[in-house]
Write a protein that holds these residues in place. Structure first.
Motif, PDB file in Angstrom:
ATOM      1  N   LEU A  10      14.318  11.328 -20.749  1.00  0.00           N
ATOM      2  CA  LEU A  10      14.252  10.451 -19.586  1.00  0.00           C
ATOM      3  C   LEU A  10      15.246  10.952 -18.548  1.00  0.00           C
ATOM      4  O   LEU A  10      16.439  11.068 -18.818  1.00  0.00           O
ATOM      5  N   THR A  12      16.684   9.844 -15.249  1.00  0.00           N
ATOM      6  CA  THR A  12      16.766   8.662 -14.387  1.00  0.00           C
ATOM      7  C   THR A  12      16.934   9.015 -12.920  1.00  0.00           C
ATOM      8  O   THR A  12      16.570   8.230 -12.055  1.00  0.00           O
ATOM      9  N   GLN A  13      17.471  10.190 -12.614  1.00  0.00           N
ATOM     10  CA  GLN A  13      17.672  10.564 -11.214  1.00  0.00           C
ATOM     11  C   GLN A  13      16.369  10.918 -10.518  1.00  0.00           C
ATOM     12  O   GLN A  13      16.259  10.778  -9.300  1.00  0.00           O
ATOM     13  N   HIS A  14      15.390  11.414 -11.267  1.00  0.00           N
ATOM     14  CA  HIS A  14      14.132  11.845 -10.660  1.00  0.00           C
ATOM     15  C   HIS A  14      12.924  11.074 -11.190  1.00  0.00           C
ATOM     16  O   HIS A  14      11.788  11.492 -10.994  1.00  0.00           O
ATOM     17  N   SER A  15      13.169   9.969 -11.881  1.00  0.00           N
ATOM     18  CA  SER A  15      12.107   9.086 -12.395  1.00  0.00           C
ATOM     19  C   SER A  15      11.018   9.854 -13.139  1.00  0.00           C
ATOM     20  O   SER A  15       9.833   9.725 -12.839  1.00  0.00           O
ATOM     21  N   ARG A  16      11.415  10.664 -14.103  1.00  0.00           N
ATOM     22  CA  ARG A  16      10.422  11.378 -14.909  1.00  0.00           C
ATOM     23  C   ARG A  16      10.761  11.235 -16.383  1.00  0.00           C
ATOM     24  O   ARG A  16      11.910  11.017 -16.754  1.00  0.00           O
ATOM     25  N   GLN A  17       9.703  11.338 -17.181  1.00  0.00           N
ATOM     26  CA  GLN A  17       9.844  11.172 -18.614  1.00  0.00           C
ATOM     27  C   GLN A  17       8.920  12.149 -19.321  1.00  0.00           C
ATOM     28  O   GLN A  17       7.817  12.425 -18.858  1.00  0.00           O
ATOM     29  N   CYS A  77      18.806  11.144 -22.424  1.00  0.00           N
ATOM     30  CA  CYS A  77      18.867  10.605 -21.060  1.00  0.00           C
ATOM     31  C   CYS A  77      19.683  11.546 -20.180  1.00  0.00           C
ATOM     32  O   CYS A  77      20.792  11.935 -20.537  1.00  0.00           O
ATOM     33  N   ASP A  79      21.367  11.779 -16.477  1.00  0.00           N
ATOM     34  CA  ASP A  79      21.776  11.029 -15.291  1.00  0.00           C
ATOM     35  C   ASP A  79      22.941  11.759 -14.644  1.00  0.00           C
ATOM     36  O   ASP A  79      23.273  12.869 -15.050  1.00  0.00           O
TER      37      ASP A  79
END
Length: 124
Positions: A10, A12-17, A77, A79
């Motif tokens: 995940l 979180t900085q680029h909204s990808r998973q 994760c 971030d």
């Protein structure tokens, strides 16, 4: 005994998973060895989305809705603080998921669980 794992990444900085399936060798020691490959090659652990994607590329992506039952579950994760990993294990007899470690920095996970080089050579 086969020990599968579901690995989720995940960012979180680029909204990808991303999700990957490790059909065998899902133990933390095996994943630490896999994640430690770039560390042994370059002197630093994988830190970016692209670094981690390259590590997991041989596994092939997995749609999260298609995830089969696994013995281990890993969440990496990314971030602004860096990369962190958490691990859960599913125990038999209905005990469900229990946290095995983390969240912890990825480099710390690799150091904690990676087998020494001599042990890896002996088990090959």
């Amino acid at each position: 005994m086969a020990c599968s794992a579901l690995i989720s990444l995940l960012d979180t900085q680029h909204s990808r998973q991303g999700n990957w399936w490790l059909p065998d060798g899902g133990f933390p020691q095996h994943l630490a060895s896999l994640l430690g490959s770039p560390l042994r090659a370059s002197g630093r652990p994988p830190k970016s989305w692209h670094d981690l994607q390259a590590v997991f590329e041989p596994l092939g992506p997995l749609a999260s809705r298609d995830a089969p039952a696994a013995s281990y579950r890993y969440l990496l994760c990314l971030d602004r603080r860096g990369s962190r990993i958490s691990c859960w294990r599913r125990y038999p007899e209905g005990l469900g998921w229990q946290r095995r470690c983390g969240p912890m920095p990825l480099a710390q996970f690799i150091r904690r669980f990676q087998q020494p080089a001599a042990a890896r050579r002996a088990s090959s």
